[in-house]
Write a protein that holds these residues in place. Structure first.
Motif, PDB file in Angstrom:
ATOM      1  N   GLY A  13       0.968  -1.084  -0.054  1.00  0.00           N
ATOM      2  CA  GLY A  13       0.024   0.022   0.063  1.00  0.00           C
ATOM      3  C   GLY A  13       0.850   1.245   0.005  1.00  0.00           C
ATOM      4  O   GLY A  13       2.100   1.352   0.093  1.00  0.00           O
ATOM      5  N   ILE A  14       0.190   2.306  -0.194  1.00  0.00           N
ATOM      6  CA  ILE A  14       1.000   3.751  -0.183  1.00  0.00           C
ATOM      7  C   ILE A  14       0.142   4.440   0.823  1.00  0.00           C
ATOM      8  O   ILE A  14      -1.047   4.700   0.842  1.00  0.00           O
ATOM      9  N   VAL A  15       1.070   5.203   1.354  1.00  0.00           N
ATOM     10  CA  VAL A  15       0.352   6.370   2.401  1.00  0.00           C
ATOM     11  C   VAL A  15       1.070   7.711   1.999  1.00  0.00           C
ATOM     12  O   VAL A  15       2.168   7.960   1.976  1.00  0.00           O
ATOM     13  N   ASN A  57      -6.203  -3.341  -6.547  1.00  0.00           N
ATOM     14  CA  ASN A  57      -6.608  -3.393  -5.227  1.00  0.00           C
ATOM     15  C   ASN A  57      -5.510  -2.893  -4.207  1.00  0.00           C
ATOM     16  O   ASN A  57      -5.696  -2.949  -2.859  1.00  0.00           O
ATOM     17  N   LEU A  58      -4.543  -2.097  -4.732  1.00  0.00           N
ATOM     18  CA  LEU A  58      -3.541  -1.366  -3.907  1.00  0.00           C
ATOM     19  C   LEU A  58      -4.142  -0.375  -3.234  1.00  0.00           C
ATOM     20  O   LEU A  58      -4.246   0.747  -3.899  1.00  0.00           O
ATOM     21  N   PRO A  59      -4.035  -0.419  -1.970  1.00  0.00           N
ATOM     22  CA  PRO A  59      -4.773   0.880  -1.075  1.00  0.00           C
ATOM     23  C   PRO A  59      -3.791   2.006  -1.172  1.00  0.00           C
ATOM     24  O   PRO A  59      -2.672   1.911  -1.255  1.00  0.00           O
ATOM     25  N   ILE A  60      -4.447   3.142  -1.451  1.00  0.00           N
ATOM     26  CA  ILE A  60      -3.739   4.713  -1.258  1.00  0.00           C
ATOM     27  C   ILE A  60      -4.465   5.225  -0.229  1.00  0.00           C
ATOM     28  O   ILE A  60      -5.665   5.409  -0.194  1.00  0.00           O
ATOM     29  N   MET A  61      -3.808   5.572   0.704  1.00  0.00           N
ATOM     30  CA  MET A  61      -4.125   6.059   2.078  1.00  0.00           C
ATOM     31  C   MET A  61      -3.651   7.584   2.246  1.00  0.00           C
ATOM     32  O   MET A  61      -2.427   7.844   1.933  1.00  0.00           O
ATOM     33  N   ILE A  62      -4.487   8.561   2.554  1.00  0.00           N
ATOM     34  CA  ILE A  62      -4.212   9.865   2.819  1.00  0.00           C
ATOM     35  C   ILE A  62      -4.221  10.173   4.215  1.00  0.00           C
ATOM     36  O   ILE A  62      -5.244   9.943   4.925  1.00  0.00           O
ATOM     37  N   ALA A  63      -2.924  10.616   5.019  1.00  0.00           N
ATOM     38  CA  ALA A  63      -2.989  10.846   6.493  1.00  0.00           C
ATOM     39  C   ALA A  63      -2.799  12.166   6.702  1.00  0.00           C
ATOM     40  O   ALA A  63      -1.781  12.730   6.236  1.00  0.00           O
ATOM     41  N   ASP A  64      -4.024  12.931   6.873  1.00  0.00           N
ATOM     42  CA  ASP A  64      -4.011  14.284   6.785  1.00  0.00           C
ATOM     43  C   ASP A  64      -4.282  15.060   8.524  1.00  0.00           C
ATOM     44  O   ASP A  64      -4.593  16.113   8.282  1.00  0.00           O
ATOM     45  N   SER A  82     -10.211   1.349  -7.805  1.00  0.00           N
ATOM     46  CA  SER A  82      -9.102   2.114  -6.896  1.00  0.00           C
ATOM     47  C   SER A  82      -9.365   2.571  -5.594  1.00  0.00           C
ATOM     48  O   SER A  82     -10.535   3.158  -5.324  1.00  0.00           O
ATOM     49  N   ALA A  83      -8.784   2.204  -4.368  1.00  0.00           N
ATOM     50  CA  ALA A  83      -8.892   2.361  -3.313  1.00  0.00           C
ATOM     51  C   ALA A  83      -8.224   3.533  -2.810  1.00  0.00           C
ATOM     52  O   ALA A  83      -7.117   3.451  -2.268  1.00  0.00           O
ATOM     53  N   VAL A  84      -8.654   4.855  -2.665  1.00  0.00           N
ATOM     54  CA  VAL A  84      -8.193   5.741  -1.961  1.00  0.00           C
ATOM     55  C   VAL A  84      -9.057   6.555  -0.738  1.00  0.00           C
ATOM     56  O   VAL A  84     -10.191   6.697  -0.982  1.00  0.00           O
ATOM     57  N   SER A  85      -8.470   6.398   0.314  1.00  0.00           N
ATOM     58  CA  SER A  85      -9.245   6.847   1.659  1.00  0.00           C
ATOM     59  C   SER A  85      -8.340   7.553   2.334  1.00  0.00           C
ATOM     60  O   SER A  85      -6.962   7.596   2.346  1.00  0.00           O
ATOM     61  N   HIS A  86      -8.918   8.246   3.403  1.00  0.00           N
ATOM     62  CA  HIS A  86      -8.432   8.985   4.507  1.00  0.00           C
ATOM     63  C   HIS A  86      -8.154   8.149   5.559  1.00  0.00           C
ATOM     64  O   HIS A  86      -9.183   7.425   6.042  1.00  0.00           O
ATOM     65  N   ILE A  87      -7.177   8.244   6.347  1.00  0.00           N
ATOM     66  CA  ILE A  87      -7.050   7.435   7.638  1.00  0.00           C
ATOM     67  C   ILE A  87      -6.667   8.535   8.802  1.00  0.00           C
ATOM     68  O   ILE A  87      -6.108   9.277   8.574  1.00  0.00           O
ATOM     69  N   PRO A  88      -7.103   8.201   9.760  1.00  0.00           N
ATOM     70  CA  PRO A  88      -6.677   8.935  10.967  1.00  0.00           C
ATOM     71  C   PRO A  88      -5.364   8.591  11.639  1.00  0.00           C
ATOM     72  O   PRO A  88      -4.963   7.425  11.388  1.00  0.00           O
ATOM     73  N   GLY A 103       3.029  12.511  14.860  1.00  0.00           N
ATOM     74  CA  GLY A 103       3.834  13.048  13.913  1.00  0.00           C
ATOM     75  C   GLY A 103       3.550  11.842  12.843  1.00  0.00           C
ATOM     76  O   GLY A 103       2.553  11.305  12.860  1.00  0.00           O
ATOM     77  N   ALA A 104       4.735  11.900  12.021  1.00  0.00           N
ATOM     78  CA  ALA A 104       4.678  11.105  10.759  1.00  0.00           C
ATOM     79  C   ALA A 104       4.580   9.717  11.235  1.00  0.00           C
ATOM     80  O   ALA A 104       3.939   8.729  10.620  1.00  0.00           O
ATOM     81  N   LEU A 105       5.347   9.330  12.398  1.00  0.00           N
ATOM     82  CA  LEU A 105       5.143   7.734  12.823  1.00  0.00           C
ATOM     83  C   LEU A 105       3.791   7.669  13.095  1.00  0.00           C
ATOM     84  O   LEU A 105       3.489   6.282  12.737  1.00  0.00           O
ATOM     85  N   ALA A 106       2.824   8.247  13.604  1.00  0.00           N
ATOM     86  CA  ALA A 106       1.552   7.980  14.068  1.00  0.00           C
ATOM     87  C   ALA A 106       0.920   7.623  12.762  1.00  0.00           C
ATOM     88  O   ALA A 106      -0.094   6.683  12.639  1.00  0.00           O
ATOM     89  N   ALA A 107       1.146   8.325  11.642  1.00  0.00           N
ATOM     90  CA  ALA A 107       0.313   8.159  10.160  1.00  0.00           C
ATOM     91  C   ALA A 107       0.942   6.725   9.692  1.00  0.00           C
ATOM     92  O   ALA A 107       0.200   6.021   9.097  1.00  0.00           O
ATOM     93  N   ILE A 108       2.218   6.456   9.882  1.00  0.00           N
ATOM     94  CA  ILE A 108       2.932   5.261   9.321  1.00  0.00           C
ATOM     95  C   ILE A 108       2.057   4.146  10.177  1.00  0.00           C
ATOM     96  O   ILE A 108       1.843   3.027   9.537  1.00  0.00           O
ATOM     97  N   GLU A 109       1.978   4.254  11.492  1.00  0.00           N
ATOM     98  CA  GLU A 109       1.326   3.154  12.158  1.00  0.00           C
ATOM     99  C   GLU A 109      -0.033   3.002  11.923  1.00  0.00           C
ATOM    100  O   GLU A 109      -0.301   1.744  11.561  1.00  0.00           O
ATOM    101  N   SER A 110      -0.646   4.094  11.733  1.00  0.00           N
ATOM    102  CA  SER A 110      -2.035   3.773  11.215  1.00  0.00           C
ATOM    103  C   SER A 110      -2.271   3.213   9.976  1.00  0.00           C
ATOM    104  O   SER A 110      -3.152   2.204   9.586  1.00  0.00           O
ATOM    105  N   ALA A 111      -1.333   3.587   8.982  1.00  0.00           N
ATOM    106  CA  ALA A 111      -1.274   2.901   7.500  1.00  0.00           C
ATOM    107  C   ALA A 111      -1.046   1.279   7.620  1.00  0.00           C
ATOM    108  O   ALA A 111      -1.907   0.824   6.953  1.00  0.00           O
TER     109      ALA A 111
END
Length: 240
Positions: A13-15, A57-64, A82-88, A103-111
């Protein structure tokens, strides 16, 4: 159904990291307009979708970080799978008064958690823990390096550095940990690191990182923090 076997050479996947405060820039980097008129976030989503052509089916996640940046609807036309979604962001187990993001690590962990949940619920798939190494590609919104180019640059190193869990770009003087690949197997360690109150990226990745030098033509495409930096990055992009 998404399984580990149909992913593109281990890419799970991609974040896209778009939750920074952008204080020196004066406006959220995700909403910066390129000379073409395209917003920076849409630029990254568009290139991530090009990678998705090989695996719909490759997830694309936006951590904003809850900012709720929208996506240009035209990007999703003719892309029903295409799966594009926002994640907390992931939040450590703390009381409400002490809640804070890492910070960034919280977004990576969520992804990473999101990818594992998807795999666990997909009928007939195997879990991440029992599969071959799978990677999360991290792309920060202080860069104009396209997801397609970033993946091609990093995937060779991921195959050659079997003992490394993080693969990221470097130039002559800087490591770019938010332009890289993170093996999903490190998720428990990352969660524990965040839960312990840590949030700095470099101390966490230092024992497990493999750096990949990139061409000087990319140097001005990364790490822009001011309007002047961004203007220079746009000029460098046009000159490629």
């Amino acid at each position: 159904m998404m399984t580990t076997s149909n992913r593109m050479n281990g890419l799970a996947g991609i974040v896209i990291l778009a939750g920074g405060a952008s204080k020196r820039m004066g406006t959220p980097k995700a909403e910066l307009p390129l000379p073409t008129g395209e917003r920076l976030l849409d630029y990254h989503v568009r290139h991530a979708l090009e990678l998705n052509v090989a695996d719909t089916n490759l997830p694309i996640m936006i951590a904003d970080n809850g900012r709720g940046f929208d996506i240009d609807a035209d990007l999703m036309q003719n892309r029903p799978h295409s799966a594009v979604s926002h994640i907390p962001d992931y939040i450590a187990n703390k009381s409400d008064e002490q809640m804070d993001t890492a910070g960034a690590l919280a977004a990576i962990e969520s992804a990473m958690q999101t990818l594992m949940k998807v795999n666990a619920s997909a009928a007939g798939s195997v879990t991440i823990a029992n599969s071959e190494p799978s990677w999360l590609m991290v792309i920060s919104c202080d860069s104009l390096i396209p997801a397609t180019d970033l993946w091609h640059e990093l995937q060779r190193a991921s195959a050659q550095a079997a003992d490394k869990k993080v693969i990221c770009l470097t130039d002559d003087s800087h490591l770019y940990p938010l332009l890289g690949l993170y093996q999903l197997g490190i998720e428990p360690d990352l969660k524990a690191y965040i839960d312990s109150g840590q949030r700095r990226v470099m101390p966490f990745i230092k024992p497990m990182v493999q750096s990949v030098p990139f061409a000087k033509s990319w140097q001005h495409l990364t790490n822009f923090n001011t309007p002047e930096d961004f203007a220079q990055a746009c000029t460098a992009l046009n000159n490629l």
